[in-house]
Design a protein around this motif. Sequence first.
Motif, PDB file in Angstrom:
ATOM      1  N   THR A 192     -32.607  -2.782 -26.661  1.00 16.54           N
ATOM      2  CA  THR A 192     -33.924  -2.921 -26.052  1.00 16.54           C
ATOM      3  C   THR A 192     -34.363  -1.611 -25.397  1.00 16.54           C
ATOM      4  OG1 THR A 192     -35.256  -4.152 -24.452  1.00 16.54           O
ATOM      5  CG2 THR A 192     -32.979  -3.760 -23.835  1.00 16.54           C
ATOM      6  N   ALA A 193     -35.672  -1.449 -25.320  1.00 17.20           N
ATOM      7  CA  ALA A 193     -36.219  -0.296 -24.596  1.00 17.20           C
ATOM      8  C   ALA A 193     -36.508  -0.682 -23.145  1.00 17.20           C
ATOM      9  CB  ALA A 193     -37.501   0.179 -25.276  1.00 17.20           C
ATOM     10  N   ASN A 194     -36.401  -1.984 -22.844  1.00 17.88           N
ATOM     11  CA  ASN A 194     -36.663  -2.439 -21.466  1.00 17.88           C
ATOM     12  C   ASN A 194     -35.449  -2.236 -20.568  1.00 17.88           C
ATOM     13  OD1 ASN A 194     -39.346  -3.471 -21.907  1.00 17.88           O
ATOM     14  ND2 ASN A 194     -38.387  -5.102 -23.106  1.00 17.88           N
ATOM     15  N   ASP A 195     -35.708  -2.247 -19.254  1.00  8.89           N
ATOM     16  CA  ASP A 195     -34.614  -2.112 -18.301  1.00  8.89           C
ATOM     17  C   ASP A 195     -33.651  -3.284 -18.416  1.00  8.89           C
ATOM     18  OD1 ASP A 195     -35.478   0.222 -17.078  1.00  8.89           O
ATOM     19  OD2 ASP A 195     -36.798  -0.865 -15.687  1.00  8.89           O
ATOM     20  N   VAL A 196     -32.366  -2.988 -18.238  1.00 14.05           N
ATOM     21  CA  VAL A 196     -31.365  -4.050 -18.127  1.00 14.05           C
ATOM     22  C   VAL A 196     -30.863  -4.011 -16.679  1.00 14.05           C
ATOM     23  CG1 VAL A 196     -29.189  -4.980 -18.986  1.00 14.05           C
ATOM     24  CG2 VAL A 196     -30.681  -3.689 -20.539  1.00 14.05           C
ATOM     25  N   PHE A 197     -31.039  -5.106 -15.976  1.00 18.79           N
ATOM     26  CA  PHE A 197     -30.645  -5.148 -14.572  1.00 18.79           C
ATOM     27  C   PHE A 197     -29.210  -5.625 -14.437  1.00 18.79           C
ATOM     28  CE2 PHE A 197     -35.200  -5.727 -14.857  1.00 18.79           C
ATOM     29  CZ  PHE A 197     -35.615  -4.625 -14.121  1.00 18.79           C
ATOM     30  N   ILE A 198     -28.510  -5.009 -13.473  1.00 17.77           N
ATOM     31  CA  ILE A 198     -27.115  -5.367 -13.221  1.00 17.77           C
ATOM     32  C   ILE A 198     -27.071  -6.188 -11.941  1.00 17.77           C
ATOM     33  CG2 ILE A 198     -24.801  -4.469 -12.762  1.00 17.77           C
ATOM     34  CD1 ILE A 198     -25.699  -1.829 -14.131  1.00 17.77           C
TER      35      ILE A 198
END
Length: 378
Positions: free
Chosen positions: A51-57
């Motif tokens: 994905t080009a979207n942010d991945v939140f941790i």
Amino acid sequence: MKKEYLLTPGPTPLPPQVSLAMAKPIIHHRTPQFQEILKEASRGLKWAFQTANDVFIISSSGTGAMEAAVINLLSCGDTALVVQGGKFGERWTEIAKAYGICPEIINVEWGKAVSPAEISKRLKSNPQIKAVFTTLCETSTGVDNDIQAIAAVVKESSAVLVVDAISGLGAVDLKTDAWGVDVVVAGSQKGFMLPPGLGFICLSSRAWKLVEASKSGRYYLDLRKAKKALDKNDTPFTSSITLIIALNEALKIMQQDGLENIFQRHRIMADATRAAMQALGLELFAPLAASDGVTAAKVPVGIDGEKLVKTMRDTYGVTIAGGQGELKGKVFRIAHMGFITESDIIMGLSCLEKVLTKMGYKFTLGAGIRAAEEVFLK
Ligand SMILES: *Cc1c(COP(=O)(O)O)cnc(C)c1O
């Protein structure tokens, strides 16, 4: 003396580089040093999630990220469609109910994949449905759902698609952006080769509109906070520093391997495990939608399934998983996800054969190992 082998669908074994990274002295999280690591890990996660979207941790096990999805997207009184074909599909329903969200349930026979046509039908008959919750790999039954086909039908509605890929990601393909999956949730202790303790979540711009509109009370799991922080290379609360450092190491290993190689490795190990079950005369629990991350097989008649798992673990140090919920004692599950190689599979099968023999099950000793080796040699 006993040597331990972990063949469970979470936690999975850790590569030595990952363990060593966690043994270093702790650093502070509000430092350029940590920010650099977080930045690199975030880039790696986008790669893994495709994905080009942010991945939140999120500092939680995978379920925390599931809960984050529910409360950030929906409000009390909203309707959601839930695919329930195992224990983890049921979890979506339980979380939704806890927040007053009305789940419309598609009950899928355990061991089968959901029919995308059924999802389409339900979406058409109820335009109130705001989100569809499903599972990539239903770890409890060893089923992989066809997310690409599901995404295609959900796209024809106004609902967003949320996929629990906690055990599937890093084992089987999930093209988040290309297939148009709105929200993907994952966890650290399965395909990512890390200890438990991190949840991951990414959201499409369509899903963000729901996040802005949700009236659910949120604090720790408020993704608006997470976004604000990540824009500054930060997390809203104390970062799980050690686990994120480990994540960065694991992602480096994964990136060196390449996604295609990772998926192929899982496919081969799954093929070998399935061939072994067949050679041993054992029935697969999900023959038509068998996951490449975990194989579930039926415990043969007359054999105590719980004792089988316990003996493998306590006598031989090989830990596989038993059945969950209604499958307790009826199936056993051999995971082949994450830091697992062909040799681990052979070790697990050898132990399975020994214990089955001791328990009185009749088959040609070595037949399972041979079938697996034949797959590996292809
Ligand atoms: C393991 C698993 C979960 C639960 O994750 P926790 O880390 O135990 O909270 C949820 N869904 C699936 C498909 C899983 O395999």
